[in-house]
Enzyme design. Sequence first.
Site, PDB file in Angstrom:
ATOM      1  N   ARG A 124       0.784  -1.231   0.000  1.00  0.00           N
ATOM      2  CA  ARG A 124       0.000   0.000   0.000  1.00  0.00           C
ATOM      3  C   ARG A 124       0.815   1.281   0.000  1.00  0.00           C
ATOM      4  NH1 ARG A 124      -2.755  -3.974   2.206  1.00  0.00           N
ATOM      5  NH2 ARG A 124      -5.000  -4.108   1.781  1.00  0.00           N
ATOM      6  N   ASP A 157       5.908 -14.720   3.009  1.00  0.00           N
ATOM      7  CA  ASP A 157       7.262 -14.996   2.532  1.00  0.00           C
ATOM      8  C   ASP A 157       8.014 -16.071   3.307  1.00  0.00           C
ATOM      9  OD1 ASP A 157       8.250 -13.550   4.905  1.00  0.00           O
ATOM     10  OD2 ASP A 157       7.712 -11.738   3.803  1.00  0.00           O
ATOM     11  N   HIS A 166      -2.343 -15.028   6.270  1.00  0.00           N
ATOM     12  CA  HIS A 166      -2.613 -14.781   4.855  1.00  0.00           C
ATOM     13  C   HIS A 166      -1.982 -15.841   3.959  1.00  0.00           C
ATOM     14  CE1 HIS A 166      -3.547 -10.234   5.608  1.00  0.00           C
ATOM     15  NE2 HIS A 166      -4.470 -11.052   6.086  1.00  0.00           N
ATOM     16  N   CYS A 193      -5.387 -27.650  -5.423  1.00  0.00           N
ATOM     17  CA  CYS A 193      -6.383 -27.678  -6.496  1.00  0.00           C
ATOM     18  C   CYS A 193      -7.691 -27.098  -5.977  1.00  0.00           C
ATOM     19  CB  CYS A 193      -6.577 -29.105  -6.990  1.00  0.00           C
ATOM     20  SG  CYS A 193      -7.926 -29.275  -8.192  1.00  0.00           S
ATOM     21  N   CYS A 219     -10.454 -30.379  -6.238  1.00  0.00           N
ATOM     22  CA  CYS A 219     -10.398 -31.604  -5.430  1.00  0.00           C
ATOM     23  C   CYS A 219      -9.530 -31.467  -4.185  1.00  0.00           C
ATOM     24  CB  CYS A 219      -9.896 -32.780  -6.271  1.00  0.00           C
ATOM     25  SG  CYS A 219      -8.113 -32.731  -6.641  1.00  0.00           S
ATOM     26  N   CYS A 245      -4.449 -29.759 -12.208  1.00  0.00           N
ATOM     27  CA  CYS A 245      -4.491 -31.016 -11.469  1.00  0.00           C
ATOM     28  C   CYS A 245      -4.943 -32.148 -12.399  1.00  0.00           C
ATOM     29  CB  CYS A 245      -5.462 -30.855 -10.301  1.00  0.00           C
ATOM     30  SG  CYS A 245      -5.668 -32.328  -9.273  1.00  0.00           S
ATOM     31  N   CYS A 254      -7.387 -33.894 -11.979  1.00  0.00           N
ATOM     32  CA  CYS A 254      -8.850 -33.827 -12.076  1.00  0.00           C
ATOM     33  C   CYS A 254      -9.312 -32.735 -13.035  1.00  0.00           C
ATOM     34  CB  CYS A 254      -9.472 -33.605 -10.697  1.00  0.00           C
ATOM     35  SG  CYS A 254      -9.336 -31.894 -10.095  1.00  0.00           S
ATOM     36  N   ASN A 299       6.442   0.802  13.936  1.00  0.00           N
ATOM     37  CA  ASN A 299       6.031   0.919  12.540  1.00  0.00           C
ATOM     38  C   ASN A 299       6.369   2.309  12.049  1.00  0.00           C
ATOM     39  OD1 ASN A 299       4.560  -0.416  10.271  1.00  0.00           O
ATOM     40  ND2 ASN A 299       3.245   1.378  10.475  1.00  0.00           N
TER      41      ASN A 299
END
Length: 247
Positions: free
Chosen positions: A37, A105, A120, A128, A131, A152, A154, A217
């Site tokens: 951001r 990371d 996250h 997949c 499946c 995959c 599938c 921060n």
Amino acid sequence: MDRHAVARAAEIMREAHRIVALTGAGISRPSGIPDFRSANGLWTHNDPMVVASLAGFRADPRRFYRWVQPLLDTIEVALPNPAHLALAQLEREARLAAVITQNIDGLHQRAGSREVYELHGHVRSATCLDCAHQVPGRSLIEPVLNGQILHCACGGLFKPDVVLFDELLPRGLFWLAQRAIERCDVVLVAGTALEVAPVCEMPLAGLQRGARLIIVNQSETYLDDRADVVLHEDVSEALPAIADCRL
């Protein structure tokens, strides 16, 4: 750097029984990984709902991989910086109970942290969408570099195990993170402006249960005025200073 604030933060952490750290993109920026951001962040030239949402991925996975490939390349070669190492050292000293991170990371683990809740997601694996078969994340890289999208057996699409926009956070990890906040007596916010819900609400939950709050921060957060200590500094400099402070 404000030495008084560093000493105060060190004193609070030394008196604590259970410290929990909440980290964001700012802790990995000194390792060369861009944030999202800021003026030069990943959203500067891209609409996140287009390139980084589940709906966008399903509609055009090639567009997603074109956007994410430079980030994956950067993560591949990035190294933990002194802030990651300071948190790992605090855990080894039994002062830090857990790291709750918004980052994908894996640098906390590479620095030596063991109790890490990646809310996250991460890029170590892919799943997949049809499946739920899982493969190593590295298996996606070569096909993507060759302009191919790996499917995959599938027929479903493999998506890296990162949480995209319009996806829910992993329920089990979120519960563990909430429990850690409920049981701690100090919340250490490091490298996040506390702008992304629901993770941004976790320090507030800690405050409501009587925890102390330390914020490190570079930019302001909505909880600065309620924190015991605020350091608007580079976390790769401030966290080692706090961890090493002997008063």
